[in-house]
Structure formats: C-alpha cells, structure tokens
Scaffold this active site. Structure first.
Site, PDB file in Angstrom:
ATOM      1  N   SER A 523       1.416  -1.454   0.004  1.00 20.80           N
ATOM      2  CA  SER A 523      -0.066  -0.054  -0.172  1.00 20.80           C
ATOM      3  C   SER A 523       1.412   1.254  -0.208  1.00 20.80           C
ATOM      4  O   SER A 523       1.453   1.794  -0.841  1.00 20.80           O
ATOM      5  CB  SER A 523      -0.454  -0.393   1.538  1.00 20.80           C
ATOM      6  OG  SER A 523      -1.846   1.081   1.328  1.00 20.80           O
ATOM      7  N   ASP A 610      -8.865  -4.839  -5.801  1.00 14.86           N
ATOM      8  CA  ASP A 610      -8.255  -3.769  -4.846  1.00 14.86           C
ATOM      9  C   ASP A 610      -9.074  -2.211  -5.323  1.00 14.86           C
ATOM     10  O   ASP A 610      -8.967  -1.489  -6.599  1.00 14.86           O
ATOM     11  CB  ASP A 610      -6.654  -3.601  -5.081  1.00 14.86           C
ATOM     12  CG  ASP A 610      -6.294  -2.575  -3.895  1.00 14.86           C
ATOM     13  OD1 ASP A 610      -7.076  -1.740  -2.938  1.00 14.86           O
ATOM     14  OD2 ASP A 610      -4.820  -2.813  -3.671  1.00 14.86           O
ATOM     15  N   HIS A 642      -6.922  -5.727  -1.952  1.00 15.05           N
ATOM     16  CA  HIS A 642      -5.966  -4.902  -1.483  1.00 15.05           C
ATOM     17  C   HIS A 642      -4.887  -5.753   0.004  1.00 15.05           C
ATOM     18  O   HIS A 642      -4.630  -5.312   1.215  1.00 15.05           O
ATOM     19  CB  HIS A 642      -6.927  -3.636   0.085  1.00 15.05           C
ATOM     20  CG  HIS A 642      -5.841  -2.432  -0.021  1.00 15.05           C
ATOM     21  ND1 HIS A 642      -4.702  -2.443  -1.361  1.00 15.05           N
ATOM     22  CD2 HIS A 642      -4.863  -2.030   0.818  1.00 15.05           C
ATOM     23  CE1 HIS A 642      -4.116  -0.701  -0.641  1.00 15.05           C
ATOM     24  NE2 HIS A 642      -4.019  -0.918   0.763  1.00 15.05           N
TER      25      HIS A 642
END
Length: 699
Positions: A523, A610, A642
């Site tokens: 991320s 995601d 994600h």
C-alpha cells in the site's frame, strides 16, 4: 506487559488511507514445519556461518493457515469459538466452554477464508463479515448456534456494512450502517437478531459516521468540515442538530475522536489532542459538557482502552511508544493484569471477555516462540491452555525484534524496529557482528504504524539472512499530532527522506551493507518502494511493491464512494487535485512520471479487485517501464484485493519475493518449486527475472 487487543467491544475504526501494512498481508501458517532445503545466491553478499546453518523456516509455516486463531468466548460464557481450517479454508468453529474438544465447524466457506468473527450479544449466534474477491463490500452473516442455520443478514449487492452500535443490555439488537441506497452514505438500521428484520432508523445524506449509546440510541453524527477536520453533532430523537457541539481542525483530525459512552450514557470518553501534542484520555459529562483529564503521556498518544462490560467505565488504558504499556485505573483489573504478567513471557492481551468479566481469553506472544492463547478464569485464578496458533514453529530459529530510535536529518525521532539474522548478533546488542544485507520494510497507511511483536515477514526475511528494518516515518500514527502533521504534503519529500535517513543510519551503525539494501512494502509501503527506485535510484539494490499507487492523481480520483465524505483530508494532507498547486504537488510526488529513472530490479504484486489502489496503478507504471525498455516483474492476482487473503496466494507471493531478493541482495531462499500451482498468480511480465519462475509459470 499487556498489548493492544484490549479494546472497547463497540469500537469501530475507519481507515482513512490505503492502510494495509505489508505485515498485514500474511495469515499465520498451518503445516508441519520441516526444515526446508535452501538455495543460496551470494551475489557478493557475505552471510554469517550461523545464519547459513540455521534451519530454513518453511514459507508454509509462516504464511499458510493457522492451526487455530482469533479465539473468543461467548458473552454468557457457555461457548468457545475460533477460526481454523475446514478442507483447507479458514472457518468458524465452536465448542462448549467446559469441553473444548467437542468442536464443530459452524461455517463452510470453500474459497475465501473467514478472517474475523464475533458473537451476537445474546450468545445465540456467531457472526462474521465477508467480501467477494477482496472488493471490500462486506456483508454480515449470522450462524445460529443451536440449529447451525446460516443466514445473510444484509443480502444486498455492492454494499458495505458498518457496525454502528451494540449493547450490553439490549441483547437481541444491533445498529448497522448500510450503503445499499447510495454507496456514498451509510443509512442507519436497527437489526433484530432473532428475526433478521432491518428497520430504518436514520436516512443519511450528509454524515461520515455515527455513534450510539448502550440503549442503541443514536447520540452523535460526524461530518468532515471545510478545514479537513471533523464536526461532531448531537442527535436528539433521531434528528441531527444543526450546529456541532465539538469540532476539530485538520491538524487534530487523525488524533482526536470520541471513544464511546458509559452504559448509563452520562459520560462520553474522548481521546483528544486539541490544545496539546499527544492525544490524552478525557471523560466528558454529557449533560454539562465538563471534561476531566484521565491520562496523558508526553511521548505517545493514549491508544486503546479496556472498559467494564457492565458499566462501560474505563478500567485501563494503553500507551504505545516502542512497546505497549497498560495502566489500570481499576484495582481488580490491576490485580488481574499483574497476575498474568507474572506468568506470561513477552506480550499479552485480551481477545474476549464474558459479560460478567469472570473469564478472559488471553493471547500471549513470547516473541521468539509461536503465539499461544489461554483461558483465564479470574475467580479461580487459573490459566488454561486453549491453543497454539502455529505449533509447527516450535523449535524454529525465531529472532527477537529490537525497538530502536533513529534521528531524522531535521531532528525528529523515528521509532523503529530491527530484526537480525540468526547468529549474526552474538552479544544481543541489536548490532550484527558484521554488516548484513538488509530489507527496509515500509508500513502502509501512511496514517498507520509499525509495532512490536511477532511479524511473519520480519521472521522470514531474517531467517533468509537479512536484517529487517521497519521505520515509523513522519505521518505514522500514535506519536502525537506534531509528528503526524509533519508529513502533510510531504509524500515523496520529507516522508521519503526519513526512510533514506534510516538506511544511512543502518549503514553508519554497521548493520547494513550499503550496496545490499532492498525496499519492500504494501500500500503506502508499495508507493514508498516505487518512490525509492525513482527518486533515489542509487540507494536501493531492488524493490518489492505490493499494491502500491504509482500516480497520486489517479489514486485520488478512484477512491471508493464511501470515502467521499472524507475526501478533504486526503486533499489537505496530500494535495488538492482541484487546484493548480495541488496537481503540481501530486504529479511531482508520483513515481509514474519518473519511471524512466528506475535502474534496479523491481517486483510488483497487485490484486485485480483492489478498491483502494486500483489495478491501473500497477498497470500504468509497468507500461511506462516497458515503453522505456526497463525490465520489471509483475504478478497479478485476479481473486484478491488490497492484499492477499488466500494462503495459497500469500505463499506464492512470498515464494516469488524471497527468490527475487536472493537474486538481488544475496540471501537464502526456499526454492520456488510448485508454490504457484495452487495459487491464482498470473505472471504478467518478467518471469525470467526470478529464479525458477519461468519453469513454474510454464514459460
């Protein structure tokens, strides 16, 4: 020492950013851990004899299914529950509290693992939330303990539910936020647990969230204001008042929040940084508005609280700087925590408690042994083993984690964590006897933090011969608002400088080999990896980007609709794409526009579903690198979002990652073997750059 699982049962947390840290991508492992056969690629890097001699911890043991996890006890104390594999997929199991061996599976998930569950307040059902393929549209499910019947409580499409409120006195109801009418707004509904009926309480067209008291009466609505802070409105008889009774500016927006009401509704707790740096704990009289300071700390924010199940009053609070320290305000709680502390090594905390507070489910992280869970009977003063999550790690060379402080170039203190390879640090002073290859592992968020304790990625990388450094760079949470706000509009600038300063520190201290440092993260950590290889291309030998954004403009233009009520905070902290100045800032901080500067090997992993960092974020930088003739390895998971929830996908990713790193900075690696066969991994680009991957991918 007690750690952060001691939380208020009604606590609801909303992540404001791409908040999956790299460490959160992995579930614990379930296999019989036999020492794996290693392949070693020295590539100029010197490994210690001791590290080479240490048994290789199998990937499956670190990233596969746990034997058991997430143990709970029902509110009435009659049932135990946990997550465990059923036909290879994590499901919910229960057993009578008096006979834990009489276990039965309550769910039958066959594809995506169930990763969290909770008990209904009336103890008649276990409940869980689940999405589809990582899309984060979480629906709520209920399984009746007596009949075993499973029902979908919120049978809607493209809907994400939130728990708005539960009660210690009203056992058959829950308050839910449901965005099936408009994806931007969560309407509040009252759920009847017995019938499944949903009754609309408040249609919402303006507010980012709500808070209720123990009577399941809405008491507060939250709305982002023009300054990027939060306005808090009282709710009376189902109507939101026109003027806020409390408000924050942007600088306090991530360090100030209400922490819940007492059962009688007379007191509202706040964790609050207004007028100060670190967030302190306050009690506010709901009738008069008078506030009373309960606790504060100079170095870190007050974090979690432990609340009395009956009264809702605070019994203990936590401060987490390098480690978590709990302070009990209630004598009985203090005695119980002290009793446990005398019997448990390392970190421990509370997973679950009965309504009468007589039985606690305790987790214990001994740090260099697998995590264990116990049943603590407070009246009988007994601590009974419940399970060990990863028994296959018994006897494996798990390494200690060291909490350290690193100075940034402009004088900030960066709380950080270092794990070293086995046998590399003879005197245990957190300095290897000679420099080692190192991986800088960057957390997500960025408004999140790294913490102390067992970390499966740290353990795998250290076992392979690397030092592993995780840095709480400016913008990380928990260290006061000054530290947090020092990152405003500093993506790719001072936030990145902090990471470079940490690498320089590690080299200067004789920890890391200067030419053998990799950067890796998920991320925001994936973004930091891309920034590292574009903005400072000579610092890192290679990078591993997991679901990282490459273009901050497109990142902000594709946020999920339920984040729209909070979009101002992104603009204030990153840059406003609606202004010329903001666009220029976002473009300058976007690695995509500097992709032609990449000269070192790069591995990118992405989930196709995601909702936070869209697949296009990885596609576009891979495309830019291909256009510039720069090699890249790109792995796509069509059934993930994600991060990677399925153990087979997790194992496949870390198989690729460890072999990639071995080629790059010269450590050990368990051969790739057949790790990709049971996963959904699609090698889009660059299978020739990872040893064994061409054969595994059928190339």
């Amino acid at each position: 020492m007690v750690t952060p699982n001691m939380v208020t049962p009604n606590r609801f947390i909303r992540l404001l950013g791409c908040g999956v840290a790299a460490a959160a991508l992995a579930l614990p492992g379930l296999t019989t851990a036999k020492p794996a056969t290693a392949q070693t690629t020295t590539n100029g890097a010197a490994m210690t004899t001791q590290a080479e001699a240490a048994p290789l911890i199998p990937r499956d043991a670190l990233f596969g299914n746990p034997t058991r996890a997430a143990g709970q006890i029902s509110p009435n104390g009659e049932w135990l529950s946990w997550l465990a594999p059923r036909d290879g997929v994590l499901n919910i199991w229960i057993a009578p509290a008096g006979n834990p061996d009489a276990a039965r599976a309550m769910t039958s998930a066959t594809d995506r693992p169930i990763r969290q569950h909770f008990w209904s307040p009336d103890s008649r059902a276990v409940m869980y939330i689940q999405d589809k393929g990582g899309d984060e549209n979480y629906l709520l499910y209920r399984v009746d303990v007596t009949s075993g019947e499973e029902t979908t409580v919120t049978p809607f499409e493209n809907t994400r539910i939130e728990i708005v409120g539960s009660s210690n006195t009203i056992k058959d109801k829950l308050l839910l936020g449901i965005n099936n009418r408009d994806p931007q707004w969560h309407d509040v509904h009252l759920l009847d647990l017995a019938t499944g009926e949903l009754t609309l309480v408040l249609e919402n067209n303006a507010y980012a969230g709500f808070m209720a008291d123990d009577s399941l009466t809405l008491r507060m609505a939250m709305q982002q204001n023009e300054a990027g802070g939060t306005d808090y409105f009282r709710v009376e008889d189902g109507t939101v008042e026109g003027e806020p009774f409390e408000t924050t500016d942007m600088e306090d927006s991530l360090t100030t929040a209400p922490a819940g009401y007492t059962t009688d509704g007379d007191t509202l707790y706040w964790i609050d940084s207004r007028g100060r740096n670190t967030a302190a704990l306050f009690a506010q009289d709901t009738a008069t508005g008078e506030r009373r300071l309960i606790a504060e700390d100079d170095k870190a924010d007050i974090g979690n609280t432990l609340r009395d199940p009956q009264t809702g009053e605070i019994e203990a609070y936590a401060v987490n700087y390098l480690k978590t320290e709990w302070t009990a305000t209630d004598p009985a709680t203090r005695a119980s925590l002290g009793w446990l502390g005398e019997r448990l090594d390392g970190e421990f905390g509370i997973n679950s408690r009965t309504d009468d507070d007589s039985v606690w489910i305790i987790w214990n992280d001994p740090l260099t042994k697998p995590t264990a869970t116990y049943i603590y009977d407070r009246k009988a003063q007994t601590l009974s083993p419940f399970y060990v999550s990863r028994p296959e790690l018994e006897g494996m060379p798990l390494q200690p984690m060291h909490g350290i402080e690193i100075a940034s170039r402009d004088g900030l203190t960066l709380p950080s964590y270092l794990t070293l390879p086995p046998g590399s640090d003879a005197d245990g002073d957190a300095r290897p006897d000679s420099p080692v290859p190192m991986v800088l592992l960057v957390h997500g968020g960025p408004w999140a933090r790294d913490g102390y304790g067992f970390n499966s990625i740290h353990q795998m990388l250290a076992n392979r011969g690397y030092g592993v450094l995780s840095v709480n760079f400016r913008g990380s949470t928990g260290f006061g608002k000054d530290f947090l706000n020092a990152a405003n509009k500093q993506w790719g600038l001072k936030m990145h400088d902090d990471l470079i300063d940490a690498v320089d520190w590690a080299v200067d201290q004789g920890i890391a080999q200067a030419d053998k440092v990799a950067i890796m993260g998920g991320s925001y950590g994936g973004y930091a990896t891309l920034a590292g290889l574009t903005f400072t291309p000579e610092t890192f030998a290679c990078g591993v980007d997991i679901v990282g954004p490459s273009n901050l403009e497109t990142l902000l233009s594709t946020i999920p609709p339920y984040w729209a009520p909070m979009v101002k905070i992104f603009h204030e902290r990153m840059g406003d794409p609606g202004t010329e100045e903001g666009r220029a800032l976002l473009q300058a901080a976007s690695p995509l526009y500097k992709a032609d500067r990449i000269t070192k090997p790069l591995l990118i992993a992405q989930g196709a579903n995601d909702p936070r960092v869209k697949q296009a974020e990885s596609d576009q930088i891979v495309g830019a690198m291909k256009s510039a003739g720069i090699p890249v390895t790109y792995v796509l998971y069509p059934d993930e979002g994600h991060g990677f929830a399925k153990p087979a996908n997790n194992i496949a990713f870390f198989a690729i990652a460890e072999n990639f790193l071995a080629e790059c900075i010269g450590g050990r690696a368990e051969p790739l073997g057949d790790a990709l066969e049971s996963s959904s991994a699609q090698i889009i680009e660059g299978d020739e750059y990872v040893k064994g991957m061409e054969a595994a991918a059928g190339g």
